[in-house]
Design a protein around this motif. Structure first.
Motif, PDB file in Angstrom:
ATOM      1  N   UNK A   1      12.253  -7.500  -4.940  1.00 35.80           N
ATOM      2  CA  UNK A   1      11.716  -6.881  -3.720  1.00 35.80           C
ATOM      3  C   UNK A   1      12.716  -5.887  -3.150  1.00 35.80           C
ATOM      4  N   UNK A   2      13.982  -6.258  -3.135  1.00 37.95           N
ATOM      5  CA  UNK A   2      15.012  -5.366  -2.600  1.00 37.95           C
ATOM      6  C   UNK A   2      15.080  -4.063  -3.382  1.00 37.95           C
ATOM      7  N   UNK A   3      15.102  -4.138  -4.688  1.00 39.82           N
ATOM      8  CA  UNK A   3      15.205  -2.932  -5.510  1.00 39.82           C
ATOM      9  C   UNK A   3      13.933  -2.088  -5.467  1.00 39.82           C
ATOM     10  N   UNK A   4      12.783  -2.722  -5.637  1.00 40.90           N
ATOM     11  CA  UNK A   4      11.534  -1.977  -5.711  1.00 40.90           C
ATOM     12  C   UNK A   4      11.130  -1.374  -4.369  1.00 40.90           C
ATOM     13  N   UNK A   5      11.066  -2.191  -3.347  1.00 40.47           N
ATOM     14  CA  UNK A   5      10.648  -1.692  -2.042  1.00 40.47           C
ATOM     15  C   UNK A   5      11.752  -0.869  -1.381  1.00 40.47           C
ATOM     16  N   UNK A   6      13.000  -1.182  -1.697  1.00 40.55           N
ATOM     17  CA  UNK A   6      14.104  -0.370  -1.198  1.00 40.55           C
ATOM     18  C   UNK A   6      14.080   1.035  -1.776  1.00 40.55           C
ATOM     19  N   UNK A   7      13.737   1.136  -3.066  1.00 44.26           N
ATOM     20  CA  UNK A   7      13.604   2.460  -3.696  1.00 44.26           C
ATOM     21  C   UNK A   7      12.485   3.264  -3.050  1.00 44.26           C
TER      22      UNK A   7
ATOM     23  N   UNK B   1       0.810  -1.214   0.000  1.00 42.28           N
ATOM     24  CA  UNK B   1       0.000   0.000   0.000  1.00 42.28           C
ATOM     25  C   UNK B   1       0.847   1.270   0.000  1.00 42.28           C
ATOM     26  N   UNK B   2       2.040   1.229   0.575  1.00 48.09           N
ATOM     27  CA  UNK B   2       2.873   2.424   0.675  1.00 48.09           C
ATOM     28  C   UNK B   2       4.095   2.374  -0.247  1.00 48.09           C
ATOM     29  N   UNK B   3       4.062   1.503  -1.239  1.00 49.67           N
ATOM     30  CA  UNK B   3       5.217   1.347  -2.125  1.00 49.67           C
ATOM     31  C   UNK B   3       5.314   2.412  -3.202  1.00 49.67           C
ATOM     32  N   UNK B   4       4.333   3.303  -3.283  1.00 43.99           N
ATOM     33  CA  UNK B   4       4.342   4.432  -4.207  1.00 43.99           C
ATOM     34  C   UNK B   4       4.440   4.018  -5.672  1.00 43.99           C
ATOM     35  N   UNK B   5       4.003   2.823  -6.002  1.00 48.31           N
ATOM     36  CA  UNK B   5       4.066   2.366  -7.382  1.00 48.31           C
ATOM     37  C   UNK B   5       5.414   1.819  -7.793  1.00 48.31           C
ATOM     38  N   UNK B   6       6.341   1.733  -6.861  1.00 48.65           N
ATOM     39  CA  UNK B   6       7.668   1.210  -7.167  1.00 48.65           C
ATOM     40  C   UNK B   6       7.689  -0.317  -7.234  1.00 48.65           C
ATOM     41  N   UNK B   7       6.597  -0.967  -6.845  1.00 48.86           N
ATOM     42  CA  UNK B   7       6.607  -2.429  -6.752  1.00 48.86           C
ATOM     43  C   UNK B   7       6.772  -3.137  -8.095  1.00 48.86           C
TER      44      UNK B   7
ATOM     45  N   UNK C   1      12.463  -5.374 -12.704  1.00 51.15           N
ATOM     46  CA  UNK C   1      11.996  -6.745 -12.902  1.00 51.15           C
ATOM     47  C   UNK C   1      13.151  -7.726 -13.127  1.00 51.15           C
ATOM     48  N   UNK C   2      14.062  -7.842 -12.161  1.00 49.99           N
ATOM     49  CA  UNK C   2      15.110  -8.855 -12.305  1.00 49.99           C
ATOM     50  C   UNK C   2      14.512 -10.256 -12.159  1.00 49.99           C
ATOM     51  N   UNK C   3      15.269 -11.258 -12.544  1.00 49.91           N
ATOM     52  CA  UNK C   3      14.779 -12.638 -12.504  1.00 49.91           C
ATOM     53  C   UNK C   3      14.533 -13.119 -11.073  1.00 49.91           C
TER      54      UNK C   3
END
Length: 86
Positions: free
Chosen positions: A51-57, A33-39, A43-45
């Motif tokens: 998860x690390x890249x998207x949610x970390x960003x 809900x709070x990922x701001x569309x970064x989820x 798209x690494x394999x």
């Protein structure tokens, strides 16, 4: 607060927490809900890297937002040294 939830989700995914667990499920939903569309930004394999890249960003963006809001509050809403008189 939101960055902490995102980091908790990252840790749970990297640590392979049971996704059926109530706490893990709650954190996953809150983080989505709070990922701001970064989820879906990266798209690494590997799911863990994704998860690390998207949610970390998203966590970094929330931290920057918090720093900016804090600086604005300190500058405009709190009394400065000139407001203190004896």
């Amino acid at each position: 607060m939101f960055a902490v939830v995102l980091v908790a989700h990252i840790i749970m995914v990297l640590g392979e927490a049971n996704p059926a667990n109530g706490v893990a499920s709650f954190v996953r939903g809150f983080a989505a809900a709070v990922s701001l569309g970064f989820d879906g930004l990266f798209t690494p394999a590997s799911v863990k890297a994704q998860v690390l890249l998207n949610y970390g960003s998203a966590a970094v963006v929330w931290l920057v937002f918090a720093v900016v809001v804090t600086a604005l509050i300190r500058r405009f809403a709190l009394p400065g040294p000139s407001g203190l008189t004896r």
